[in-house]
Design a protein around this motif. Structure first.
Motif, PDB file in Angstrom:
ATOM      1  N   ARG A   9       0.774  -1.241   0.015  1.00 56.92           N
ATOM      2  CA  ARG A   9      -0.006   0.097   0.157  1.00 56.92           C
ATOM      3  C   ARG A   9       0.930   1.139   0.115  1.00 56.92           C
ATOM      4  O   ARG A   9       0.443   2.051   0.404  1.00 56.92           O
ATOM      5  CB  ARG A   9      -0.986  -0.086   1.174  1.00 56.92           C
ATOM      6  CG  ARG A   9      -1.930  -1.179   1.287  1.00 56.92           C
ATOM      7  CD  ARG A   9      -2.783  -0.922   2.482  1.00 56.92           C
ATOM      8  NE  ARG A   9      -3.249  -2.377   3.137  1.00 56.92           N
ATOM      9  CZ  ARG A   9      -3.958  -2.387   4.340  1.00 56.92           C
ATOM     10  NH1 ARG A   9      -4.284  -1.427   4.900  1.00 56.92           N
ATOM     11  NH2 ARG A   9      -4.249  -3.625   4.602  1.00 56.92           N
ATOM     12  N   GLY A  10       2.021   1.155  -0.266  1.00 53.34           N
ATOM     13  CA  GLY A  10       3.119   2.245  -0.497  1.00 53.34           C
ATOM     14  C   GLY A  10       4.017   2.155   0.615  1.00 53.34           C
ATOM     15  O   GLY A  10       3.965   1.238   1.098  1.00 53.34           O
ATOM     16  N   ALA A  11       4.539   3.369   0.845  1.00 51.66           N
ATOM     17  CA  ALA A  11       5.414   3.321   1.825  1.00 51.66           C
ATOM     18  C   ALA A  11       4.533   4.016   3.400  1.00 51.66           C
ATOM     19  O   ALA A  11       4.553   5.070   3.697  1.00 51.66           O
ATOM     20  CB  ALA A  11       6.768   4.427   1.729  1.00 51.66           C
ATOM     21  N   ARG A  12       4.218   2.956   3.899  1.00 52.39           N
ATOM     22  CA  ARG A  12       3.139   3.298   5.042  1.00 52.39           C
ATOM     23  C   ARG A  12       3.688   3.849   6.206  1.00 52.39           C
ATOM     24  O   ARG A  12       3.006   4.574   7.041  1.00 52.39           O
ATOM     25  CB  ARG A  12       2.207   2.079   5.502  1.00 52.39           C
ATOM     26  CG  ARG A  12       1.491   1.611   4.304  1.00 52.39           C
ATOM     27  CD  ARG A  12       0.768   0.175   4.586  1.00 52.39           C
ATOM     28  NE  ARG A  12      -0.316   0.558   5.469  1.00 52.39           N
ATOM     29  CZ  ARG A  12      -0.946  -0.368   6.334  1.00 52.39           C
ATOM     30  NH1 ARG A  12      -0.499  -1.544   6.603  1.00 52.39           N
ATOM     31  NH2 ARG A  12      -2.076  -0.151   7.203  1.00 52.39           N
ATOM     32  N   PHE A  32      10.956  -1.296  -6.407  1.00 53.42           N
ATOM     33  CA  PHE A  32      10.596  -1.385  -7.851  1.00 53.42           C
ATOM     34  C   PHE A  32       9.421  -2.087  -7.829  1.00 53.42           C
ATOM     35  O   PHE A  32       8.844  -2.189  -9.074  1.00 53.42           O
ATOM     36  CB  PHE A  32      11.664  -2.431  -8.269  1.00 53.42           C
ATOM     37  CG  PHE A  32      13.222  -1.739  -8.449  1.00 53.42           C
ATOM     38  CD1 PHE A  32      13.412  -1.161  -9.690  1.00 53.42           C
ATOM     39  CD2 PHE A  32      13.994  -1.822  -7.403  1.00 53.42           C
ATOM     40  CE1 PHE A  32      14.656  -0.591 -10.295  1.00 53.42           C
ATOM     41  CE2 PHE A  32      15.198  -1.180  -7.709  1.00 53.42           C
ATOM     42  CZ  PHE A  32      15.619  -0.434  -9.097  1.00 53.42           C
ATOM     43  N   VAL A  33       8.659  -2.242  -6.941  1.00 54.37           N
ATOM     44  CA  VAL A  33       7.169  -2.912  -6.941  1.00 54.37           C
ATOM     45  C   VAL A  33       6.448  -2.229  -5.872  1.00 54.37           C
ATOM     46  O   VAL A  33       6.587  -2.197  -4.631  1.00 54.37           O
ATOM     47  CB  VAL A  33       7.219  -4.341  -6.762  1.00 54.37           C
ATOM     48  CG1 VAL A  33       5.813  -4.973  -7.034  1.00 54.37           C
ATOM     49  CG2 VAL A  33       8.070  -5.240  -7.633  1.00 54.37           C
ATOM     50  N   ILE A  34       5.309  -1.702  -6.155  1.00 60.43           N
ATOM     51  CA  ILE A  34       4.297  -1.331  -5.146  1.00 60.43           C
ATOM     52  C   ILE A  34       2.999  -2.084  -5.286  1.00 60.43           C
ATOM     53  O   ILE A  34       2.728  -2.419  -6.337  1.00 60.43           O
ATOM     54  CB  ILE A  34       4.085   0.329  -5.377  1.00 60.43           C
ATOM     55  CG1 ILE A  34       3.340   0.679  -6.613  1.00 60.43           C
ATOM     56  CG2 ILE A  34       5.146   1.283  -5.125  1.00 60.43           C
ATOM     57  CD1 ILE A  34       3.053   2.112  -6.864  1.00 60.43           C
ATOM     58  N   GLU A  35       2.518  -2.430  -4.156  1.00 56.83           N
ATOM     59  CA  GLU A  35       1.237  -2.981  -4.008  1.00 56.83           C
ATOM     60  C   GLU A  35       0.232  -2.224  -3.828  1.00 56.83           C
ATOM     61  O   GLU A  35       0.268  -1.249  -2.703  1.00 56.83           O
ATOM     62  CB  GLU A  35       1.375  -4.332  -2.867  1.00 56.83           C
ATOM     63  CG  GLU A  35       0.219  -5.133  -2.904  1.00 56.83           C
ATOM     64  CD  GLU A  35      -0.695  -4.969  -1.812  1.00 56.83           C
ATOM     65  OE1 GLU A  35      -1.691  -5.698  -1.926  1.00 56.83           O
ATOM     66  OE2 GLU A  35      -0.597  -3.932  -1.204  1.00 56.83           O
ATOM     67  N   LEU A  36      -0.901  -2.317  -4.339  1.00 60.30           N
ATOM     68  CA  LEU A  36      -2.123  -1.468  -4.090  1.00 60.30           C
ATOM     69  C   LEU A  36      -3.455  -2.048  -4.418  1.00 60.30           C
ATOM     70  O   LEU A  36      -3.388  -3.166  -4.931  1.00 60.30           O
ATOM     71  CB  LEU A  36      -1.869  -0.279  -4.748  1.00 60.30           C
ATOM     72  CG  LEU A  36      -1.969  -0.401  -6.246  1.00 60.30           C
ATOM     73  CD1 LEU A  36      -2.640   1.015  -6.974  1.00 60.30           C
ATOM     74  CD2 LEU A  36      -0.597  -0.312  -6.975  1.00 60.30           C
ATOM     75  N   ASP A  37      -4.524  -1.555  -3.785  1.00 63.19           N
ATOM     76  CA  ASP A  37      -5.803  -2.210  -3.698  1.00 63.19           C
ATOM     77  C   ASP A  37      -6.668  -1.401  -4.339  1.00 63.19           C
ATOM     78  O   ASP A  37      -6.808  -0.166  -4.337  1.00 63.19           O
ATOM     79  CB  ASP A  37      -6.520  -2.212  -2.142  1.00 63.19           C
ATOM     80  CG  ASP A  37      -5.457  -2.834  -1.106  1.00 63.19           C
ATOM     81  OD1 ASP A  37      -5.142  -3.959  -1.247  1.00 63.19           O
ATOM     82  OD2 ASP A  37      -4.783  -1.996  -0.103  1.00 63.19           O
ATOM     83  N   LEU A  38      -7.582  -2.299  -5.093  1.00 64.83           N
ATOM     84  CA  LEU A  38      -8.640  -1.724  -6.087  1.00 64.83           C
ATOM     85  C   LEU A  38     -10.036  -2.011  -5.526  1.00 64.83           C
ATOM     86  O   LEU A  38     -10.295  -3.332  -5.263  1.00 64.83           O
ATOM     87  CB  LEU A  38      -8.362  -2.140  -7.434  1.00 64.83           C
ATOM     88  CG  LEU A  38      -7.076  -2.060  -8.147  1.00 64.83           C
ATOM     89  CD1 LEU A  38      -7.187  -2.755  -9.552  1.00 64.83           C
ATOM     90  CD2 LEU A  38      -6.884  -0.445  -8.415  1.00 64.83           C
ATOM     91  N   ASN A  39     -10.985  -1.019  -5.645  1.00 63.85           N
ATOM     92  CA  ASN A  39     -12.489  -1.000  -5.425  1.00 63.85           C
ATOM     93  C   ASN A  39     -13.221  -0.453  -6.561  1.00 63.85           C
ATOM     94  O   ASN A  39     -12.384   0.231  -7.585  1.00 63.85           O
ATOM     95  CB  ASN A  39     -12.862  -0.653  -4.157  1.00 63.85           C
ATOM     96  CG  ASN A  39     -12.412  -1.391  -2.988  1.00 63.85           C
ATOM     97  OD1 ASN A  39     -13.257  -2.473  -2.780  1.00 63.85           O
ATOM     98  ND2 ASN A  39     -11.115  -1.419  -2.156  1.00 63.85           N
ATOM     99  N   VAL A  40     -14.432  -0.278  -6.647  1.00 61.62           N
ATOM    100  CA  VAL A  40     -14.897   0.312  -7.752  1.00 61.62           C
ATOM    101  C   VAL A  40     -16.306   1.191  -7.050  1.00 61.62           C
ATOM    102  O   VAL A  40     -16.904   0.758  -6.058  1.00 61.62           O
ATOM    103  CB  VAL A  40     -15.658  -0.928  -8.541  1.00 61.62           C
ATOM    104  CG1 VAL A  40     -16.331  -0.204  -9.868  1.00 61.62           C
ATOM    105  CG2 VAL A  40     -14.837  -2.005  -8.772  1.00 61.62           C
ATOM    106  N   SER A  41     -16.355   2.255  -7.823  1.00 64.01           N
ATOM    107  CA  SER A  41     -17.406   3.212  -7.677  1.00 64.01           C
ATOM    108  C   SER A  41     -18.684   3.103  -8.490  1.00 64.01           C
ATOM    109  O   SER A  41     -18.700   2.099  -9.414  1.00 64.01           O
ATOM    110  CB  SER A  41     -17.018   4.649  -7.875  1.00 64.01           C
ATOM    111  OG  SER A  41     -16.829   4.880  -9.237  1.00 64.01           O
ATOM    112  N   ASN A  42     -19.783   3.509  -8.018  1.00 63.12           N
ATOM    113  CA  ASN A  42     -20.921   3.190  -8.621  1.00 63.12           C
ATOM    114  C   ASN A  42     -21.050   3.757 -10.167  1.00 63.12           C
ATOM    115  O   ASN A  42     -21.650   2.934 -10.854  1.00 63.12           O
ATOM    116  CB  ASN A  42     -22.038   4.160  -8.141  1.00 63.12           C
ATOM    117  CG  ASN A  42     -23.497   3.675  -8.447  1.00 63.12           C
ATOM    118  OD1 ASN A  42     -24.052   4.624  -9.343  1.00 63.12           O
ATOM    119  ND2 ASN A  42     -24.126   2.371  -8.125  1.00 63.12           N
ATOM    120  N   ASP A  43     -20.324   4.814 -10.521  1.00 62.38           N
ATOM    121  CA  ASP A  43     -19.932   5.053 -11.684  1.00 62.38           C
ATOM    122  C   ASP A  43     -18.880   4.295 -12.524  1.00 62.38           C
ATOM    123  O   ASP A  43     -18.201   4.976 -13.617  1.00 62.38           O
ATOM    124  CB  ASP A  43     -19.951   6.660 -12.110  1.00 62.38           C
ATOM    125  CG  ASP A  43     -18.946   7.315 -11.068  1.00 62.38           C
ATOM    126  OD1 ASP A  43     -18.444   6.544 -10.179  1.00 62.38           O
ATOM    127  OD2 ASP A  43     -18.658   8.595 -11.110  1.00 62.38           O
TER     128      ASP A  43
END
Length: 266
Positions: A9-12, A32-43
């Motif tokens: 989730r970046g450099a927390r 050289f690698v960042i991990e991140l989380d994806l969600n979705v909005s209504n649009d």
């Protein structure tokens, strides 16, 4: 072989997680690698956020799923308050960014640092079988949305797609078979039906720290998968994972891992 250090989730330790500031700091540290989380909005915007919901007062009764809100509503909500779990973390002005914004911001940061094209983005698609239609679209629609966004970014060769929900991996792989995939594993029982489920061996199988021993790493390597372990925050565990033969770690403290003697050496 280089032992991979992924910034969770970046450099927390420095900035609130999943914010552009945290991702840019990870780049500045030399990740050289960042991990991140994806969600979705209504649009149907892909929103970078660990939780699929927001809460006005901190209790469950006030939770609202991001999937019930348009992005312009989400963008009104601050997410830059420092966490007590990271005593040196700085509060910043930040809202939950779109995935496209993260790509653009980090790539600009890399160009300024004369490191263009060096970052790999490990995208965790947040999905739960019991929350289709409530927290996110059903798998086929969700996967199509993610694959479309990755294609638009022109970063396909530097993007990995991982999830605990194997339905997402199957749906995405049907659409983009050459993309790099990873199965996140939280329970040992998942291995009882692997690789029959999901039906293929992804390039990465990423288990929880307490599940990992030498025999598991050896078995997964024998199947052709690389092993990146989460979430590994203590130096002794970082070194132990390398000794066991893991290919890397996902950590809240890349600033420690990158400078730990015997870990980042190839």
């Amino acid at each position: 072989m280089t032992f991979e250090i992924q910034a969770h989730r970046g450099a927390r330790a420095f900035y609130p997680d999943n914010t552009p500031q945290a991702f840019c700091k990870a780049a500045d540290l030399g990740c050289f690698v960042i991990e991140l989380d994806l969600n979705v909005s209504n649009d149907l915007c892909l929103v970078v956020s660990h939780d699929p919901w927001v809460s006005a007062s901190g209790d469950d009764s006030s939770k609202h799923y991001l999937y019930s809100m348009n992005y312009d509503e989400i963008a009104q909500l601050d997410c830059g308050e420092a966490s007590a779990n990271f005593p040196f973390q700085q509060s910043v002005r930040a809202v939950r960014p779109k995935l496209s914004e993260v790509f653009r911001t980090v790539e600009e940061q890399l160009r300024r640092a004369r490191r263009p094209g060096e970052m790999i983005y490990n995208l965790e698609v947040k999905s739960w079988p019991g929350l289709d239609g409530t927290a996110h679209p059903p798998p086929e629609e969700y996967a199509a949305l993610v694959i479309r966004e990755i294609g638009a970014s022109k970063l396909e060769r530097r993007v990995r797609l991982q999830s605990f929900d194997d339905r997402i991996l199957v749906a995405a792989r049907n659409l983009a078979p050459t993309l790099c995939y990873g199965l996140l594993v939280e329970e040992r029982a998942v291995f009882d039906s692997f690789p029959e489920r999901p039906g293929f061996v992804p390039e990465y199988v990423n288990p929880r720290l307490d599940l990992v021993d030498e025999s598991l790493v050896s078995w997964l390597h024998g199947l052709g998968a690389k092993v990146v372990v989460w979430t590994v925050n203590h130096p002794e565990d970082m070194l132990r994972m390398k000794r066991l033969g893991a290919d890397g770690i996902i950590t809240d403290h890349p600033e420690v891992a990158l400078h730990l003697s015997g870990l980042s050496d190839s």
